[in-house]
Design an enzyme around this catalytic site. Structure first.
Site, PDB file in Angstrom:
ATOM      1  N   SER A 105       4.673 -24.310  17.747  1.00 12.76           N
ATOM      2  CA  SER A 105       4.808 -23.034  18.447  1.00 12.76           C
ATOM      3  C   SER A 105       5.828 -23.168  19.584  1.00 12.76           C
ATOM      4  CB  SER A 105       3.415 -22.589  18.931  1.00 12.76           C
ATOM      5  OG  SER A 105       3.380 -21.229  19.252  1.00 12.76           O
ATOM      6  N   ASP A 244       0.505 -16.823   9.300  1.00 14.45           N
ATOM      7  CA  ASP A 244       0.960 -17.239  10.631  1.00 14.45           C
ATOM      8  C   ASP A 244       1.539 -16.071  11.416  1.00 14.45           C
ATOM      9  OD1 ASP A 244       2.140 -18.859  12.769  1.00 14.45           O
ATOM     10  OD2 ASP A 244       2.066 -20.508  11.326  1.00 14.45           O
ATOM     11  N   HIS A 271      -2.027 -19.600  12.314  1.00 12.11           N
ATOM     12  CA  HIS A 271      -1.133 -20.333  13.222  1.00 12.11           C
ATOM     13  C   HIS A 271      -1.556 -21.782  13.458  1.00 12.11           C
ATOM     14  CE1 HIS A 271       2.028 -20.554  16.169  1.00 12.11           C
ATOM     15  NE2 HIS A 271       1.206 -20.727  17.189  1.00 12.11           N
TER      16      HIS A 271
END
Length: 293
Positions: A105, A244, A271
């Site tokens: 991320s 995601d 995610h």
């Protein structure tokens, strides 16, 4: 192996405070250094990657401003450049002449920036659930939220038009998005809850990102390294979950721009595939890292 990658916890001194580091495992493989998301999320949810420690040292650390690291209250600290310098200091302190770099991320954005500035000695990189630009990420979250129920979309749109990001009804609507595109299992994994608690009122996240995952108003808003992806010669593994919040187009852009990239998608994950499909995720990383040791 790094000169100082002995197992155990320690603090590394930075000009602005101390960062907490924990090295797990002492296998003969090239060490793996983990960059958590957020910014400000802490290492906790990445704990399943400790399973790789039978192959190599796995290095967890909480970036300054969260978790077990110091939390100075100066918003001027929370800049991409400072976090790149922090990563360079952590690497130097651990004596990592050659290592694998993992970024999830926000950690993926930090990893990309580091690879563009300090690629020497990075054996490979894993860019997990991330993108090459903030604008592409936000555009993707906007498309994904159009899949939600109309009343949820209307709640989000209405409160955002008023600039009210803390109303209970708005936060509940954000929660619906998160339950679909952040983490799809109930209850949430304890390690993920600890990372999410790190983000509650976190100055780093507020300064760099903004209110939430689809309203990015912080100093990262203009970040875009899409035109420079071709400069990264390091082998890269791209991972994402099918659901995601980083829409598939984000991964497509990375795959098209990086000269030496391969990709894997986890069909039952959003995610946090390292939590949602832990066994398959660890196996995919183990294979990639071994091939690039």
């Amino acid at each position: 192996m790094g000169a100082n990658t002995y197992e155990g916890e320690r603090f590394i001194e930075l000009p602005d405070g101390r960062v907490w580091v924990n090295v797990v495992g002492s296998g003969s493989g090239v060490p793996l250094l983990l960059l958590h998301g957020g910014p400000g999320g802490g290492h906790d949810y990445l704990e399943p990657l400790g399973a790789l420690a039978d192959d190599r040292p796995v290095i967890f650390y909480d970036q300054l401003g969260c978790g077990l690291s110091d939390r100075p209250g100066d918003p001027a600290l929370w800049r991409m450049d400072r976090f790149v310098e922090e990563l360079a200091t952590v690497r130097q302190s651990l004596g990592l002449t050659r290592f694998h770099l993992y970024g999830h991320s926000w950690g993926g954005w930090l990893a990309i920036e580091y690879l563009l500035r300090h690629p020497r000695g990075v054996a490979s990189a894993v860019l997990a659930s991330t993108s090459a630009s903030i604008a592409e990420f936000v555009a993707g979250t906007r498309r994904l939220r159009s899949l939600l129920a109309n009343d949820v979309q209307e709640t989000l749109d209405g409160f955002e038009a008023r600039g009210d990001y803390t109303a209970p009804d708005y936060e509940a609507a954000v929660g619906v998005f998160y339950d679909n595109f952040l983490y799809r299992r109930q209850p949430y994994a304890p390690s993920l809850l600890r990372s999410l608690a790190n983000l509650d009122g976190n100055q780093v996240y507020a300064t760099m990102n903004g209110p939430n995952e689809f309203v990015v108003t912080g100093n990262l808003a203009a970040w875009d390294r899409t035109p420079r992806l071709g400069e990264i010669a390091t082998p890269v593994l791209l991972t994402r979950g099918r659901y995601d919040e980083f829409e598939v187009r984000c991964t497509d852009t990375l795959a098209a721009g990086l000269p030496h990239a391969e990709r894997v998608e986890f069909a039952d994950s959003a995610h946090f595939a390292m939590l949602e499909e832990e066994e398959a995720y660890v196996a995919a990383l183990r294979s990639f890292l071994r091939r690039n040791d």
